[in-house]
Write a protein that holds these residues in place. Structure first.
Motif, PDB file in Angstrom:
ATOM      1  N   UNK A 128       0.835  -1.207   0.000  1.00 23.52           N
ATOM      2  CA  UNK A 128       0.000   0.000   0.000  1.00 23.52           C
ATOM      3  C   UNK A 128       0.868   1.255   0.000  1.00 23.52           C
ATOM      4  N   UNK A 129       1.904   1.279   0.826  1.00 24.19           N
ATOM      5  CA  UNK A 129       2.756   2.468   0.884  1.00 24.19           C
ATOM      6  C   UNK A 129       3.505   2.670  -0.440  1.00 24.19           C
ATOM      7  N   UNK A 130       3.976   1.586  -1.052  1.00 23.88           N
ATOM      8  CA  UNK A 130       4.662   1.716  -2.339  1.00 23.88           C
ATOM      9  C   UNK A 130       3.701   2.192  -3.423  1.00 23.88           C
ATOM     10  N   UNK A 131       2.457   1.693  -3.400  1.00 26.46           N
ATOM     11  CA  UNK A 131       1.459   2.138  -4.378  1.00 26.46           C
ATOM     12  C   UNK A 131       1.156   3.620  -4.212  1.00 26.46           C
ATOM     13  N   UNK A 132       0.994   4.067  -2.961  1.00 30.48           N
ATOM     14  CA  UNK A 132       0.733   5.489  -2.726  1.00 30.48           C
ATOM     15  C   UNK A 132       1.920   6.345  -3.155  1.00 30.48           C
ATOM     16  N   UNK A 133       3.128   5.896  -2.827  1.00 26.04           N
ATOM     17  CA  UNK A 133       4.311   6.639  -3.253  1.00 26.04           C
ATOM     18  C   UNK A 133       4.452   6.680  -4.759  1.00 26.04           C
ATOM     19  N   UNK A 134       4.115   5.560  -5.432  1.00 22.27           N
ATOM     20  CA  UNK A 134       4.178   5.518  -6.891  1.00 22.27           C
ATOM     21  C   UNK A 134       3.171   6.479  -7.517  1.00 22.27           C
ATOM     22  N   UNK A 138       4.351   9.624  -9.516  1.00 20.18           N
ATOM     23  CA  UNK A 138       3.981   9.658 -10.936  1.00 20.18           C
ATOM     24  C   UNK A 138       3.216  10.942 -11.265  1.00 20.18           C
ATOM     25  N   UNK A 139       2.403  11.404 -10.323  1.00 22.76           N
ATOM     26  CA  UNK A 139       1.667  12.647 -10.556  1.00 22.76           C
ATOM     27  C   UNK A 139       2.616  13.832 -10.683  1.00 22.76           C
ATOM     28  N   UNK A 140       3.552  13.965  -9.730  1.00 20.48           N
ATOM     29  CA  UNK A 140       4.496  15.079  -9.785  1.00 20.48           C
ATOM     30  C   UNK A 140       5.443  14.952 -10.979  1.00 20.48           C
ATOM     31  N   UNK A 141       6.008  13.761 -11.176  1.00 25.52           N
ATOM     32  CA  UNK A 141       6.928  13.575 -12.292  1.00 25.52           C
ATOM     33  C   UNK A 141       6.248  13.716 -13.635  1.00 25.52           C
ATOM     34  N   UNK A 142       4.985  13.251 -13.740  1.00 27.20           N
ATOM     35  CA  UNK A 142       4.254  13.392 -14.994  1.00 27.20           C
ATOM     36  C   UNK A 142       3.965  14.844 -15.326  1.00 27.20           C
ATOM     37  N   UNK A 143       3.590  15.622 -14.319  1.00 24.42           N
ATOM     38  CA  UNK A 143       3.331  17.049 -14.549  1.00 24.42           C
ATOM     39  C   UNK A 143       4.609  17.772 -14.977  1.00 24.42           C
ATOM     40  N   UNK A 192       8.048   9.330   1.844  1.00 21.98           N
ATOM     41  CA  UNK A 192       9.493   9.205   1.636  1.00 21.98           C
ATOM     42  C   UNK A 192       9.830   8.651   0.254  1.00 21.98           C
ATOM     43  N   UNK A 193       8.884   7.957  -0.395  1.00 19.15           N
ATOM     44  CA  UNK A 193       9.145   7.362  -1.702  1.00 19.15           C
ATOM     45  C   UNK A 193       8.747   8.267  -2.864  1.00 19.15           C
ATOM     46  N   UNK A 194       7.901   9.269  -2.607  1.00 21.98           N
ATOM     47  CA  UNK A 194       7.391  10.128  -3.680  1.00 21.98           C
ATOM     48  C   UNK A 194       8.512  10.762  -4.501  1.00 21.98           C
ATOM     49  N   UNK A 195       9.537  11.387  -3.914  1.00 18.04           N
ATOM     50  CA  UNK A 195      10.567  12.034  -4.746  1.00 18.04           C
ATOM     51  C   UNK A 195      11.339  11.065  -5.624  1.00 18.04           C
ATOM     52  N   UNK A 239      10.930   1.945 -16.506  1.00 21.32           N
ATOM     53  CA  UNK A 239      11.844   2.133 -15.372  1.00 21.32           C
ATOM     54  C   UNK A 239      11.127   2.380 -14.045  1.00 21.32           C
ATOM     55  N   UNK A 240       9.959   3.012 -14.090  1.00 20.61           N
ATOM     56  CA  UNK A 240       9.211   3.286 -12.855  1.00 20.61           C
ATOM     57  C   UNK A 240       8.685   1.991 -12.242  1.00 20.61           C
ATOM     58  N   UNK A 241       8.209   1.089 -13.083  1.00 18.81           N
ATOM     59  CA  UNK A 241       7.712  -0.192 -12.582  1.00 18.81           C
ATOM     60  C   UNK A 241       8.850  -1.002 -11.966  1.00 18.81           C
ATOM     61  N   UNK A 242      10.009  -0.980 -12.605  1.00 21.16           N
ATOM     62  CA  UNK A 242      11.171  -1.676 -12.051  1.00 21.16           C
ATOM     63  C   UNK A 242      11.561  -1.073 -10.701  1.00 21.16           C
ATOM     64  N   UNK A 243      11.566   0.252 -10.620  1.00 19.57           N
ATOM     65  CA  UNK A 243      11.914   0.918  -9.372  1.00 19.57           C
ATOM     66  C   UNK A 243      10.913   0.585  -8.274  1.00 19.57           C
ATOM     67  N   UNK A 244       9.647   0.419  -8.625  1.00 13.98           N
ATOM     68  CA  UNK A 244       8.635   0.058  -7.627  1.00 13.98           C
ATOM     69  C   UNK A 244       8.954  -1.291  -7.001  1.00 13.98           C
ATOM     70  N   UNK A 245       9.456  -2.221  -7.807  1.00 13.15           N
ATOM     71  CA  UNK A 245       9.843  -3.524  -7.267  1.00 13.15           C
ATOM     72  C   UNK A 245      10.999  -3.392  -6.287  1.00 13.15           C
TER      73      UNK A 245
END
Length: 322
Positions: A128-134, A138-143, A192-195, A239-245
């Motif tokens: 759950x925490x990794x999903x929220x951070x992702x 993704x919202x900030x990086x996508x913008x 902590x994972x968002x950035x 790369x984002x999916x790999x980093x999530x793992x």
């Protein structure tokens, strides 16, 4: 066949023989790729199957998921069952037995049951925490990657501020403000994972925007929003999916760390590996297995996710393909 045709054929063969080996190899790879017609993810899956590290990581992750999902079926007793509390003394705990294969913990509960249910708690909070951070990253990086300019500058300065604070210290600060509950723990680790995800997605999108297909899409009149949402963003998610793992392994360690610091779930009946380490501190000399077993569970689980994530990164990296 005429003499001119023969000479032309010999000249062509001579030219072919003098082609650089790297060019010949590249042309061979291209021809094989065109013949097979495999997609990026299908090719990555094939490379993963041939990677021993990926297989070991997948086995560890699969075992962790099975234990976490089927904990009520695998555990011999209910979590934090206090019926054997009278057998525990201040100086010793009951040893291993047929009834309790791993013995009892400091509070008289079956240690094997606590470890099994601890896997479920770590999985829920970590995922759950990794999903929220992702999602937040993704919202900030996508913008930032989509708009560029002053929007990119403003968003990335916020991300830089978050990155300047150590991840564990940031998680501790957020958890201390929100209070002791599992939801606060998830939010703290996610913040902590968002950035991490924001910078990765933004960099990947900026790299994709320099590709030829973006120029071609612009030249035929596609709108910028269509190009970003239908082409740039999907091609940047690998790369984002790999980093999530990889981050999921870190999240499991951070869950244990925050619980160790007393910022986890306040309910004493909830089994969690980090809290088990805290409880075992007073019996480190007399019963070291109370510390070693949950610590080994944390280390092996994190190792499994790390091996799988690194193998997936290599399988998706164009430079490492064979």
């Amino acid at each position: 066949m005429s003499e001119r045709t023969k000479i032309g054929g010999e000249a062509a063969d001579e030219l072919t023989d003098h082609r650089p080996p790297a060019l010949v190899e590249a042309m061979g790879r291209t021809a094989r790729a065109e013949e097979t017609g495999t997609s990026l993810w299908v090719g990555a899956l094939r490379r993963l199957v041939r990677n021993p590290s990926a297989i070991v990581g997948a086995i560890i992750v699969a075992a962790f998921l099975v234990v976490a999902l089927f904990a009520p079926l695998l555990a011999p007793y209910a979590p934090s069952d206090p019926r054997w509390a009278s057998q525990v003394t201040p100086s010793s705990v009951p040893p291993f037995s047929a009834e309790h294969p791993l013995g009892l913990d400091s509070f008289g509960s079956d240690l094997l049951t606590q470890l099994i249910y601890g896997a479920r708690q770590s999985l829920v909070i970590g995922v759950v925490s990794t999903t929220l951070g992702l999602l937040g990253g993704a919202l900030l990086g996508g913008i930032a990657g989509a708009f560029g300019g002053w929007v990119d500058t403003a968003v990335m300065r916020v991300v830089d501020i978050l990155l300047s604070i150590p991840a564990l210290l940031l998680a501790v600060s957020v958890a201390a403000v929100l209070g002791r509950n599992p939801y606060a723990l998830m939010i703290a680790i996610a913040v902590a994972q968002v950035p991490i995800f924001a910078r990765l997605l933004r960099g990947s999108m900026l790299s994709q925007r320099r590709q030829d297909y973006v120029l071609a899409s612009t030249s035929i009149g596609l709108r910028q929003r269509t190009i970003v949402m239908n082409h740039v963003l999907p091609n940047s998610l690998g790369p984002v999916i790999v980093q999530a793992t990889l981050v999921l392994a870190t999240a499991i360690i951070e869950v244990a760390a925050l619980s160790y610091l007393g910022l986890g779930d306040p309910n004493p009946t909830v089994a969690e590996w980090g809290r088990m380490l805290v409880r075992a501190q007073t019996r480190l000399e007399s019963a070291p297995h109370l510390t070693l077993l949950p610590g080994a569970c944390i280390a092996i689980t994190a190792l499994g996710f790390t091996l799988l994530g690194e193998a997936l990164r290599e399988a998706l990296d164009p430079k490492s393909r064979r």
